[in-house]
Design a protein around this motif. Structure first.
Motif, PDB file in Angstrom:
ATOM      1  N   PHE A  51      -4.060 -39.201  38.031  1.00  0.00           N
ATOM      2  CA  PHE A  51      -4.531 -37.545  37.339  1.00  0.00           C
ATOM      3  C   PHE A  51      -3.685 -37.128  38.036  1.00  0.00           C
ATOM      4  O   PHE A  51      -3.775 -35.954  37.869  1.00  0.00           O
ATOM      5  N   PHE A  52      -2.953 -37.143  39.570  1.00  0.00           N
ATOM      6  CA  PHE A  52      -1.324 -35.583  39.395  1.00  0.00           C
ATOM      7  C   PHE A  52      -1.684 -35.296  38.313  1.00  0.00           C
ATOM      8  O   PHE A  52      -1.186 -34.141  38.026  1.00  0.00           O
ATOM      9  N   ILE A  53      -0.199 -36.522  37.533  1.00  0.00           N
ATOM     10  CA  ILE A  53      -0.524 -35.365  36.051  1.00  0.00           C
ATOM     11  C   ILE A  53      -1.488 -34.637  35.137  1.00  0.00           C
ATOM     12  O   ILE A  53      -0.908 -33.574  34.647  1.00  0.00           O
ATOM     13  N   ALA A  56      -2.288 -31.744  37.083  1.00  0.00           N
ATOM     14  CA  ALA A  56      -0.819 -30.685  37.328  1.00  0.00           C
ATOM     15  C   ALA A  56      -0.494 -30.415  35.668  1.00  0.00           C
ATOM     16  O   ALA A  56      -0.068 -28.866  35.497  1.00  0.00           O
ATOM     17  N   ILE A  57      -0.820 -30.919  34.456  1.00  0.00           N
ATOM     18  CA  ILE A  57      -0.834 -29.749  33.112  1.00  0.00           C
ATOM     19  C   ILE A  57      -1.126 -28.422  32.988  1.00  0.00           C
ATOM     20  O   ILE A  57      -0.683 -27.425  32.348  1.00  0.00           O
ATOM     21  N   LEU A  62      -1.207 -22.901  32.959  1.00  0.00           N
ATOM     22  CA  LEU A  62      -1.376 -21.456  32.780  1.00  0.00           C
ATOM     23  C   LEU A  62      -0.828 -20.810  33.730  1.00  0.00           C
ATOM     24  O   LEU A  62      -0.929 -20.012  33.475  1.00  0.00           O
ATOM     25  N   MET A  63       0.272 -21.376  34.849  1.00  0.00           N
ATOM     26  CA  MET A  63       1.532 -20.795  35.709  1.00  0.00           C
ATOM     27  C   MET A  63       1.979 -19.984  34.412  1.00  0.00           C
ATOM     28  O   MET A  63       2.679 -19.350  34.736  1.00  0.00           O
ATOM     29  N   TYR A  64       2.644 -21.183  33.668  1.00  0.00           N
ATOM     30  CA  TYR A  64       3.761 -20.141  32.736  1.00  0.00           C
ATOM     31  C   TYR A  64       3.739 -19.294  31.320  1.00  0.00           C
ATOM     32  O   TYR A  64       3.292 -18.471  31.940  1.00  0.00           O
ATOM     33  N   VAL A  81      -5.112 -23.297  41.186  1.00  0.00           N
ATOM     34  CA  VAL A  81      -5.133 -24.998  41.640  1.00  0.00           C
ATOM     35  C   VAL A  81      -4.017 -25.988  41.637  1.00  0.00           C
ATOM     36  O   VAL A  81      -4.272 -26.967  42.137  1.00  0.00           O
ATOM     37  N   THR A  82      -2.656 -24.890  42.092  1.00  0.00           N
ATOM     38  CA  THR A  82      -2.135 -25.869  42.103  1.00  0.00           C
ATOM     39  C   THR A  82      -1.892 -25.896  43.618  1.00  0.00           C
ATOM     40  O   THR A  82      -1.564 -27.116  44.537  1.00  0.00           O
TER      41      THR A  82
END
Length: 152
Positions: A51-53, A56-57, A62-64, A81-82
């Motif tokens: 679930f971490f991955i 994180a995606i 969103l940040m990218y 979110v991060t």
């Protein structure tokens, strides 16, 4: 304004986390979450750690994409979110489950309430009959247990 976007996103994540935990992780995605409840995995990592991955995606996306457009609102939503994910890791994995021994003997009423509610969540090893799906905000009865005790 950007700090406000981060703050609103962080707060909104609590409701999303509760919903995802109750209906996805204890539903269709139980196959990944089960070992977190029944401790059937004997290694250091659980399937639940995927679930971490999974979470994180979208955050990184969103940040990218937000950074590609001059650091617009998408970037700051991704930051919120991060930051929530980092808080989740610290509270859930380090503090509650003691993957790293830290704050083991705390007397902080807020932290004790969070820990107690999570214990209630884990008393059910199956995906049904769960309770306390939240992370930073849990049912008020757990806060009352420790805040009223502290005042005596």
């Amino acid at each position: 304004m950007n700090l406000l976007i981060i703050l609103i996103t962080f707060i909104t994540m609590e409701g999303l986390t509760w919903t995802i935990h109750k209906y996805a992780m204890h539903g269709l995605l139980w196959v990944l979450h089960r070992d977190h409840h029944d401790h059937s995995n004997t290694g250091h990592l659980e399937k639940n750690d995927y679930f971490f991955i999974i979470f994180a995606i979208p955050s990184f996306a969103l940040m990218y994409f937000g950074s590609q457009q001059g650091f617009n609102y998408l970037f700051y939503i991704g930051m919120g979110v991060t930051l929530y994910g980092m808080g989740y890791f610290f509270v859930h994995d380090i503090f509650i489950h003691q993957r790293i021994s830290f704050l083991k003997n705390t007397q902080n009423p807020y932290l004790l309430a969070i820990r107690r509610a999570h214990k209630q969540h884990h008393k059910h090893t199956g995906k049904e009959r769960g309770e306390c799906f939240g992370f930073l905000w849990v049912p008020i009865k757990y806060f009352k247990m420790y805040f009223t005790k502290k005042q005596r």
